[in-house]
Design a protein around this motif. Structure first.
Motif, PDB file in Angstrom:
ATOM      1  N   UNK A  32      40.870  47.731  39.089  1.00  0.00           N
ATOM      2  CA  UNK A  32      40.240  46.807  40.040  1.00  0.00           C
ATOM      3  C   UNK A  32      40.254  45.377  39.518  1.00  0.00           C
ATOM      4  N   UNK A  33      39.939  45.201  38.239  1.00  0.00           N
ATOM      5  CA  UNK A  33      39.944  43.854  37.658  1.00  0.00           C
ATOM      6  C   UNK A  33      41.344  43.252  37.707  1.00  0.00           C
ATOM      7  N   UNK A  34      42.350  44.057  37.355  1.00  0.00           N
ATOM      8  CA  UNK A  34      43.731  43.557  37.386  1.00  0.00           C
ATOM      9  C   UNK A  34      44.158  43.206  38.800  1.00  0.00           C
ATOM     10  N   UNK A  35      43.847  44.073  39.744  1.00  0.00           N
ATOM     11  CA  UNK A  35      44.245  43.827  41.134  1.00  0.00           C
ATOM     12  C   UNK A  35      43.623  42.546  41.667  1.00  0.00           C
ATOM     13  N   UNK A  36      42.342  42.377  41.443  1.00  0.00           N
ATOM     14  CA  UNK A  36      41.664  41.194  41.970  1.00  0.00           C
ATOM     15  C   UNK A  36      42.043  39.931  41.214  1.00  0.00           C
ATOM     16  N   UNK A  37      42.220  40.025  39.911  1.00  0.00           N
ATOM     17  CA  UNK A  37      42.639  38.855  39.145  1.00  0.00           C
ATOM     18  C   UNK A  37      44.035  38.410  39.550  1.00  0.00           C
ATOM     19  N   UNK A  38      44.949  39.374  39.684  1.00  0.00           N
ATOM     20  CA  UNK A  38      46.330  39.018  40.027  1.00  0.00           C
ATOM     21  C   UNK A  38      46.473  38.607  41.487  1.00  0.00           C
ATOM     22  N   UNK A  39      45.455  38.838  42.290  1.00  0.00           N
ATOM     23  CA  UNK A  39      45.486  38.383  43.679  1.00  0.00           C
ATOM     24  C   UNK A  39      45.283  36.871  43.758  1.00  0.00           C
ATOM     25  N   UNK A  40      44.848  36.261  42.673  1.00  0.00           N
ATOM     26  CA  UNK A  40      44.656  34.817  42.579  1.00  0.00           C
ATOM     27  C   UNK A  40      45.966  34.193  42.088  1.00  0.00           C
ATOM     28  N   UNK A  41      46.526  33.270  42.862  1.00  0.00           N
ATOM     29  CA  UNK A  41      47.814  32.673  42.501  1.00  0.00           C
ATOM     30  C   UNK A  41      47.783  31.973  41.150  1.00  0.00           C
ATOM     31  N   UNK A  42      46.695  31.289  40.839  1.00  0.00           N
ATOM     32  CA  UNK A  42      46.610  30.600  39.548  1.00  0.00           C
ATOM     33  C   UNK A  42      46.634  31.593  38.394  1.00  0.00           C
ATOM     34  N   UNK A  43      45.884  32.692  38.548  1.00  0.00           N
ATOM     35  CA  UNK A  43      45.835  33.704  37.486  1.00  0.00           C
ATOM     36  C   UNK A  43      47.193  34.385  37.351  1.00  0.00           C
ATOM     37  N   UNK A  44      47.807  34.770  38.471  1.00  0.00           N
ATOM     38  CA  UNK A  44      49.092  35.468  38.386  1.00  0.00           C
ATOM     39  C   UNK A  44      50.170  34.563  37.789  1.00  0.00           C
ATOM     40  N   UNK A  45      50.126  33.275  38.088  1.00  0.00           N
ATOM     41  CA  UNK A  45      51.087  32.335  37.493  1.00  0.00           C
ATOM     42  C   UNK A  45      50.866  32.228  35.990  1.00  0.00           C
TER      43      UNK A  45
END
Length: 87
Positions: A32-45
């Motif tokens: 859940x933490x990974x999914x929600x964090x990576x849903x943020x463009x800044x975090x995924x970049x």
């Protein structure tokens, strides 16, 4: 920046064992933490930069594994159901 992440087989096996050893709630929380964090463009970049891959490659992986359209194959949906977390 490359578009291919190369992981040593031994390192991957060690990671699999560590993830498999997590208690159910911890594994669901990690997903859940990974999914929600990576849903943020800044975090995924930022994560893609740290991994040395193109952000689009990470977003593709995220879309195909964490947030699929099918609740039976989406890691995020399975983890949310298992923990009773619904948004």
């Amino acid at each position: 920046m490359t578009t291919l992440l190369v992981i040593d087989h031994a390192e991957l096996e060690a990671l699999r064992h560590l993830v498999a050893a997590l208690p159910g709630a911890a594994l669901c929380g990690l997903i859940l933490a990974a999914a929600h964090a990576l849903n943020d463009d800044d975090v995924s970049t930022m994560v893609a930069d740290e991994m040395g891959i193109e952000p689009e490659a990470l977003r593709s992986l995220q879309d195909s594994v964490l947030w699929t359209d099918d609740a039976k194959t989406s890691l995020r949906d399975v983890a949310a159901r298992a923990t009773g977390y619904h948004d």
